[in-house]
Design a protein around this motif. Sequence first.
Motif: not given
Length: 297
Positions: A154, A156, A178, A188-190, A192, A195, A198-199
């Motif tokens: 994941q 996130n 994600k 976690a990254y909150k 969007k 995220v 990062e993805y």
Amino acid sequence: MIPPIASRFVAGETPAEALDHVRTLNERNVRAIVNLLGEHYDDRVPAEADAAEYRALVEDIAGSNLEACISVKPSQIGLDLGEDVFREILDEIVETAAENGVFVWIDMEDHTTTDATLDAYEDLAHEHYGGEGSDGTRSSSEQWSDGGVGVCIQANLKRTREDVERLADVPGKIRFVKGAYDEPAELAYKDKAEVNREYKELLAYAFENFDEAAGIGIGSHDPEMIDYAISLHEEHGREFEIQMLMGVREDAQHELAEEYEMWQYVPYGGRWKSYFYRRVMERKENLWFALRAITGR
Ligand code: FAD
């Protein structure tokens, strides 16, 4: 019986209904990741029952020559009862799947399960790796036909970069998503946008650094992420596969299947209500799409 409103997202209540759906997908060059719905069992009996159904399912898949694999949730097969129970039941499923040449994905649940899930993946991937092809490499389809295991990771979660580095030479497959769980902000990254960043960075790392035996799966409906993966594939020449859920962007799935390895995640089973509810809650338009499907408008 599943009401028409939910049948956009769930293939039926029985394995036979799920495999009928897989057959129609295969006709359009879309392969299937079949998931028996179920999670968070605090009793061994339902965990064993689902495991038995998965073992029968992989035999049915192998016997019918369908292009399909399975995906299991750790808490469905005993993780809430203890890591030892989870490992014991997962080993049995993977063993039967390997005997039948069927690939097994391990879904990822919330952050409290990450270590146990990745440890199981790493051990089983090494144990069940079928070796290299004649040219020294294996495409993900070849891995599929020999069985094998994959795990979901994941974007996130802040820990994921380190996890992906650790898994870069594990001979299996990673499904990049994600992240579907509401995790604490310290872990976690909150946002969007964060995220998504990062993805993309995780994908770039994988396409550049993953060992040939470590497959890459793009578990996303996001056109931006898919286009980015395609651009990385063109730049690095690495194989990859795209995975989307049943009922989501199906036109895009059919279109992508003409050029790329496309897999649809196909849930089925009697416990379909909470899954259907989640699909509707994450995107209210899903209810509208489902209603249109039954009214034909
Ligand atoms: P989002 O960030 O939700 O949306 C980005 C864009 O994608 C949207 O703007 C839109 O253009 C498009 N899009 C998204 N949804 C739709 C839709 N319904 N209809 C039309 N367009 C849409 N999560 C886990 O935590 N663990 C797992 O094991 C796991 N397995 C998964 C397996 C598969 C095959 C898939 C596809 C997802 C899985 N997920 C899992 C869920 C994942 O973490 C995300 O929560 C989910 O996929 C939503 O993120 P997204 O990248 O698809 O797009």
